[in-house]
Structure formats: C-alpha cells, structure tokens
Write an enzyme that holds these catalytic residues in place. Structure first.
Site, PDB file in Angstrom:
ATOM      1  N   CYS A 197      23.487  37.825  19.542  1.00  0.00           N
ATOM      2  CA  CYS A 197      23.247  39.163  19.003  1.00  0.00           C
ATOM      3  C   CYS A 197      22.979  40.080  20.182  1.00  0.00           C
ATOM      4  CB  CYS A 197      22.054  39.132  18.044  1.00  0.00           C
ATOM      5  SG  CYS A 197      21.458  40.762  17.537  1.00  0.00           S
ATOM      6  N   ASN A 218      31.588  40.617  10.889  1.00  0.00           N
ATOM      7  CA  ASN A 218      30.800  41.838  10.804  1.00  0.00           C
ATOM      8  C   ASN A 218      31.783  42.992  10.634  1.00  0.00           C
ATOM      9  OD1 ASN A 218      28.031  40.730  11.765  1.00  0.00           O
ATOM     10  ND2 ASN A 218      29.458  40.042  13.337  1.00  0.00           N
ATOM     11  N   GLU A 259      26.437  43.462   8.592  1.00  0.00           N
ATOM     12  CA  GLU A 259      26.416  42.244   9.391  1.00  0.00           C
ATOM     13  C   GLU A 259      26.568  41.007   8.522  1.00  0.00           C
ATOM     14  OE1 GLU A 259      23.982  41.528  12.814  1.00  0.00           O
ATOM     15  OE2 GLU A 259      23.073  43.520  12.632  1.00  0.00           O
ATOM     16  N   CYS A 299      23.633  47.166  15.472  1.00  0.00           N
ATOM     17  CA  CYS A 299      24.230  45.864  15.791  1.00  0.00           C
ATOM     18  C   CYS A 299      24.822  45.979  17.183  1.00  0.00           C
ATOM     19  CB  CYS A 299      25.298  45.483  14.773  1.00  0.00           C
ATOM     20  SG  CYS A 299      26.201  43.958  15.187  1.00  0.00           S
ATOM     21  N   GLY A 300      24.294  45.216  18.142  1.00  0.00           N
ATOM     22  CA  GLY A 300      24.741  45.340  19.525  1.00  0.00           C
ATOM     23  C   GLY A 300      26.180  44.900  19.726  1.00  0.00           C
ATOM     24  N   THR A 301      26.527  43.706  19.246  1.00  0.00           N
ATOM     25  CA  THR A 301      27.921  43.280  19.371  1.00  0.00           C
ATOM     26  C   THR A 301      28.835  44.193  18.571  1.00  0.00           C
ATOM     27  OG1 THR A 301      27.600  41.678  17.580  1.00  0.00           O
ATOM     28  CG2 THR A 301      27.359  40.860  19.834  1.00  0.00           C
TER      29      THR A 301
END
Length: 313
Positions: free
Chosen positions: A91, A211, A237, A246-248
């Site tokens: 994550c 996601n 997600e 959401c980082g990714t």
C-alpha cells in the site's frame, strides 16, 4: 503473542487520511488472523482503519526471507492486510506510514530505508513538503506498467467499467503498480455523482480483483520551476471500499493520464484525493515515486476480548 492475549498495543496513523492500525510485532509472535484484522479495522467495534500494518523482521516470514535474498538491507517487512482480512501486496500510503512508525520505534534513522513488501523492496527517503509544513516521505514504488501492452496504450483502454451512479459503462485502462488498478476518466460533475458505496463492475473480470480509480484531469501548472500535471481522484479499493486516499491508486491514476496525454506529458503529477494531495513522479528507470505526508495520531491498548465480543451478532 496470540489473539487470546488480554491486550494488544497498537498505533493509529494515516497518509492523506488513508488510515491504518499499526502493530509492532518485530519478532513475529502475533497470530494475525483474518478475524483479528477485521476486528481491529472495524470502525464501530474496533479501533478502525482501511487496513492493518504489521512491523515484522523480514527473516520471520517466508515472503521476507525472499526479499532478503535480493536486498540484505531490507531487514523489516511491511505485512499489510486489507480491512476485510485479506492479504495485500502493499500500500503506497501505508509504506509512508510504516516508515514513520519505524522512525518512531527507533528502527530507522538513516537517509534511506529499504523495506520488504509482497510487491518487492520499497525504498523510502524524507523530503521537504511543497508547502513547507513538515517532512514528506518519498517512496520508490518500483516499476509500473500497462498490462495490456502497446495495443492498450494505442487504444487508450483495455477494460470497461460500470460505475454505480453513472448511466453508461466507461472505457478504462489497466495499470499495474505491484498491485492491480483500473483507471477511468470522468468529467468533474460525474466524479461527484459516482456511487462508490458499491464496487464498480470491471470487464473483463480481473482474476485477482482490482482497485478502481475515477480521475478528472485538471491540466498542468508550474511548481518550483517544473511543469506538473494535476488530477483529482476518487478510489474504490479492493477488499476495502471507497477510501479517502490510495497511494498505489494515485500512481496508477497519474501514469494512466500521462499515458493518455502522450509524448511531452509531464513527469511530475499532483493528485488530489479527498484526504489531501500527493505527488507522483515518473522516474527515468521506469519506476514511479510517490511522495506525501505520514501522520501518527495515537497510541492505544486494545482489549482483545472486548473487540472480539463487539463483532458477535
């Protein structure tokens, strides 16, 4: 330690309001079952979070041992679980919060941190925040790719997404950032109309789930002498639902819009999410860097018996 122990010490943290329950289990003694993860992440009967992150010595897990074989300095492993108890690759926001937690624990003080994840080694460094308000953490997120290859890039899509609240299904581009993402471009008014209390339907159905990022391109602007792209994003997600960030997903969104923009598109992108703003940079080696804040807000002692009882019907 087992889930039957009376108490469990935890820390609560977030990266742009993508929030996590953090566990210091460096010796790998805790039986971190899916049930315990769900109990800790429950926002009414537990502490609450989008996921649970465990600090554990890499040598204590088979996945960590595999990482150590490639990178002996990755002595700490980020064991990340979604709020539903499922195991996840990694994550992006969680990596930054994990780094801040290691720093708090006195386990990281060097210029760069190499940490193990199920998506491989992630390298973290401290950087200045654009607004000067406290340090940010920058993470080399590894290689990103468009699984559909040249055909998907040329067409601009390789999937179709039916988003609740919108009248018609939309074309979408699959992006891999160590975990799967599907990016859909919308108009501003559509972004607010989307109902992410229900999972979007993605076709073809991804074998391991995905996601889904809904993005609105906002053009380009100059930041510190560099032309940067700017997008706004919401995300559903896998295994969690809609989250504040959401980082990714931010990396996937930025790289998808950059791909759509074609030759000459900026390498630096600012991504606005409901929980704040992060910066994504396309690196020369095909990797992407994610930079943003990480905040540790509380330490707590969980009464496990009470948490388990709170989940019973």
């Amino acid at each position: 330690m087992t889930a039957a122990s009376a108490t469990l010490r935890v820390t609560k943290g977030h990266g742009t309001q993508n929030d996590f329950v953090l566990l210091d289990d460096r010796d790998g003694d805790l039986d971190l079952s899916p049930e315990l993860v769900r109990e800790l992440a429950d926002r009414r009967a537990g502490l609450g979070g989008d996921g649970v992150i465990r600090v554990v010595a890499s040598r204590r897990l088979p996945e960590g041992a595999a990482v150590l074989a490639d990178e002996p300095s990755a002595t700490w492993f980020m064991d990340y679980r979604n709020a539903d108890g499922s195991v996840a690759e990694m994550c992006g926001n969680g990596v930054r919060v994990f780094a801040a937690f290691l720093e708090r624990l006195g386990l990281w003080s060097d210029d760069e941190l190499a940490l193990g994840t199920r998506a491989g080694v992630r390298r973290v460094r401290r950087v200045a925040a654009p607004d000067g308000d406290g340090p940010w953490f920058a993470v080399d997120m590894g290689a990103w790719s468009v699984p559909g290859g040249a055909d998907a890039v040329a067409a601009g899509y390789d999937a179709e997404v039916d988003v609740p609240g919108l009248q018609v299904a939309r074309p979408a581009l699959s992006v891999d950032v160590g975990n799967p993402h599907t990016v859909v471009v919308l108009r501003e008014e559509e972004l607010g109309a989307a109902d992410l209390t229900r999972a979007p339907l993605v076709l073809p159905v991804p074998p391991h789930g995905t996601n889904v990022e809904l993005v609105v391109p906002l053009g380009e602007r100059e930041v510190d002498g560099v032309v940067a792209g700017h997008v706004r994003m919401r995300v559903h997600e896998r295994g969690v639902g809609e989250t504040r960030s959401c980082g990714t997903g931010a990396v996937a969104a930025a790289m998808a819009v950059r791909t759509w923009a074609g030759s000459g598109a900026p390498d630096v992108w600012f991504v606005d999410v409901p929980g704040g703003t992060v910066r994504v940079t396309a690196l020369a080696d095909g990797h992407a860097e994610l930079a943003g804040p990480a905040v540790l807000v509380a330490d707590a002692e969980i009464d496990l018996a009470a948490v388990v009882a709170g989940r019973r019907p």
